[in-house]
Design an enzyme around this catalytic site. Sequence first.
Site, PDB file in Angstrom:
ATOM      1  N   SER A  38       5.446  10.537  -0.751  1.00 35.11           N
ATOM      2  CA  SER A  38       5.234  11.716  -1.598  1.00 35.11           C
ATOM      3  C   SER A  38       5.090  12.972  -0.766  1.00 35.11           C
ATOM      4  CB  SER A  38       3.927  11.590  -2.390  1.00 35.11           C
ATOM      5  OG  SER A  38       3.944  10.498  -3.219  1.00 35.11           O
ATOM      6  N   HIS A  70      13.879  13.622  -8.793  1.00 35.25           N
ATOM      7  CA  HIS A  70      13.944  12.876  -7.529  1.00 35.25           C
ATOM      8  C   HIS A  70      14.843  11.663  -7.692  1.00 35.25           C
ATOM      9  CE1 HIS A  70      10.752  14.816  -5.068  1.00 35.25           C
ATOM     10  NE2 HIS A  70      10.503  15.327  -6.258  1.00 35.25           N
ATOM     11  N   HIS A  92       6.200   2.220  -7.019  1.00 33.71           N
ATOM     12  CA  HIS A  92       4.768   1.950  -6.904  1.00 33.71           C
ATOM     13  C   HIS A  92       4.336   0.924  -7.945  1.00 33.71           C
ATOM     14  CE1 HIS A  92       5.231   6.113  -5.342  1.00 33.71           C
ATOM     15  NE2 HIS A  92       4.333   5.713  -4.457  1.00 33.71           N
ATOM     16  N   TYR A  94       1.614   1.091  -9.543  1.00 34.51           N
ATOM     17  CA  TYR A  94       0.961   1.784 -10.674  1.00 34.51           C
ATOM     18  C   TYR A  94       1.964   2.275 -11.715  1.00 34.51           C
ATOM     19  CZ  TYR A  94       1.938   6.146  -8.065  1.00 34.51           C
ATOM     20  OH  TYR A  94       2.543   7.161  -7.377  1.00 34.51           O
ATOM     21  N   GLU A  95       3.251   2.293 -11.362  1.00 36.31           N
ATOM     22  CA  GLU A  95       4.273   2.656 -12.358  1.00 36.31           C
ATOM     23  C   GLU A  95       4.594   1.455 -13.257  1.00 36.31           C
ATOM     24  OE1 GLU A  95       7.361   5.607 -10.392  1.00 36.31           O
ATOM     25  OE2 GLU A  95       6.761   4.091  -8.940  1.00 36.31           O
ATOM     26  N   ALA A 122       1.359   9.779   1.450  1.00 35.74           N
ATOM     27  CA  ALA A 122       0.303  10.773   1.278  1.00 35.74           C
ATOM     28  C   ALA A 122      -0.991   9.994   1.093  1.00 35.74           C
ATOM     29  CB  ALA A 122       0.584  11.609   0.039  1.00 35.74           C
ATOM     30  N   MET A 219      -2.256   4.777  -2.347  1.00 39.04           N
ATOM     31  CA  MET A 219      -1.828   3.858  -3.415  1.00 39.04           C
ATOM     32  C   MET A 219      -0.477   3.199  -3.118  1.00 39.04           C
ATOM     33  SD  MET A 219      -2.686   6.389  -6.603  1.00 39.04           S
ATOM     34  CE  MET A 219      -4.183   7.391  -6.638  1.00 39.04           C
ATOM     35  N   SER A 220      -0.112   3.127  -1.857  1.00 38.43           N
ATOM     36  CA  SER A 220       1.223   2.575  -1.554  1.00 38.43           C
ATOM     37  C   SER A 220       1.191   1.851  -0.213  1.00 38.43           C
ATOM     38  CB  SER A 220       2.252   3.715  -1.505  1.00 38.43           C
ATOM     39  OG  SER A 220       2.030   4.528  -0.372  1.00 38.43           O
ATOM     40  N   ASN A 243      -5.526  15.467   1.207  1.00 36.79           N
ATOM     41  CA  ASN A 243      -6.768  15.958   0.580  1.00 36.79           C
ATOM     42  C   ASN A 243      -7.933  15.204   1.202  1.00 36.79           C
ATOM     43  OD1 ASN A 243      -5.392  13.741  -1.223  1.00 36.79           O
ATOM     44  ND2 ASN A 243      -7.587  13.549  -1.622  1.00 36.79           N
ATOM     45  N   HIS A 255      -3.001  15.941  -8.170  1.00 38.61           N
ATOM     46  CA  HIS A 255      -1.742  15.497  -7.562  1.00 38.61           C
ATOM     47  C   HIS A 255      -0.988  16.695  -6.986  1.00 38.61           C
ATOM     48  CE1 HIS A 255       1.663  13.022  -6.699  1.00 38.61           C
ATOM     49  NE2 HIS A 255       2.446  13.638  -7.552  1.00 38.61           N
TER      50      HIS A 255
HETATM   51  N1  HPA Z   1      -6.608   8.695  -3.105  1.00 39.36           N
HETATM   52  C1  HPA Z   1      -5.604   7.813  -3.310  1.00 39.36           C
HETATM   53  N2  HPA Z   1      -4.321   8.087  -3.072  1.00 39.36           N
HETATM   54  C2  HPA Z   1      -4.041   9.297  -2.566  1.00 39.36           C
HETATM   55  C3  HPA Z   1      -5.027  10.262  -2.334  1.00 39.36           C
HETATM   56  C4  HPA Z   1      -6.382   9.936  -2.611  1.00 39.36           C
HETATM   57  O1  HPA Z   1      -7.318  10.746  -2.419  1.00 39.36           O
HETATM   58  N3  HPA Z   1      -4.397  11.364  -1.831  1.00 39.36           N
HETATM   59  C5  HPA Z   1      -3.074  11.056  -1.780  1.00 39.36           C
HETATM   60  N4  HPA Z   1      -2.850   9.814  -2.225  1.00 39.36           N
END
Ligand code: HPA
Length: 282
Positions: A38, A70, A92, A94-95, A122, A219-220, A243, A255
């Site tokens: 991402s 995308h 993913h 989660y999808e 990310a 998450m990946s 973040n 996001h």
């Molecule tokens: N948590 C989970 N997945 C993420 C985060 C997070 O803070 N930032 C980017 N992907």
Amino acid sequence: MCKSPSPSSDLPPDLGAALARIRERAPFVPELAIVLGSGLGALAACPEAAAGFHLDFTELGFPAQTVPGHTGRLIFCELEGRRVVLQAGRFHGYEGHPMALVTGSMRLYGRLGVRAVVHTNAAGAVNAGFRVGQLMVLTDHINLMGGNPLTGPNLEPGPRFPDMTAAYDPDLRRQLHGAAAALGQTLQEGVYVAVPGPSFETPAEIRAFRVLGADAVGMSTVPEVIVARQEGLRVAAISCLCNMAAGMLPQPLSHLEVLEAGAAAAGAFEALIRAFLKNLVL
Ligand code: HPA
């Protein structure tokens, strides 16, 4: 036309067809695959990639990506004199995708004869010493996704119980640090904890992950790394710390913030990948 070093007969039929299609159409067997996470997709738009051979996921029988605008695709190109395949987009859990699809490209790389995979993602920084926008090389992971992608019949010839002691190749990590040092870049390293998502974590979960030894959360990547190792691929992985994780700053997570931080780090990420490829010893 690519020559295959290994049979495809143990793949599920849909992956077998995808592999046959790649062998038929791809211009070469890449040495290395780079999975663009991402916000880190800018590399897929560089001139070498634009001039490369593009194979959309849909042409491989994979579903279209759910993120608007995308197109998921494989891009076969030469970067810094190395034959690579860039994977723009990933699936993913989660999808709602099955693990066989989430990890399908790793099966394809393994059986094509690709030697190593660099995963990028990310992530949220759990380690309070890290800063937003920095990159982190994964030294190890903690799988809290609630499942293992190898559940089910074993796909030969990979082992039923693959070793994960050095899942993140120490030599590739050393080469990434060498590339970062040559660029004067700060490159953190640490443990990535994988969660299923798609909700972000609670502050209490982040405190718990810190106690467990995690430095970043995302998450990946972990399902793909497990399958890549079972396929015998060497693995490296880089997180963009987009973040500070939940509860670390007096603000909610979004996001959009993650995507903006990824875009801001794109230049540093591309420079690191190019410097790594220039001196890569596989
Ligand atoms: N948590 C989970 N997945 C993420 C985060 C997070 O803070 N930032 C980017 N992907």
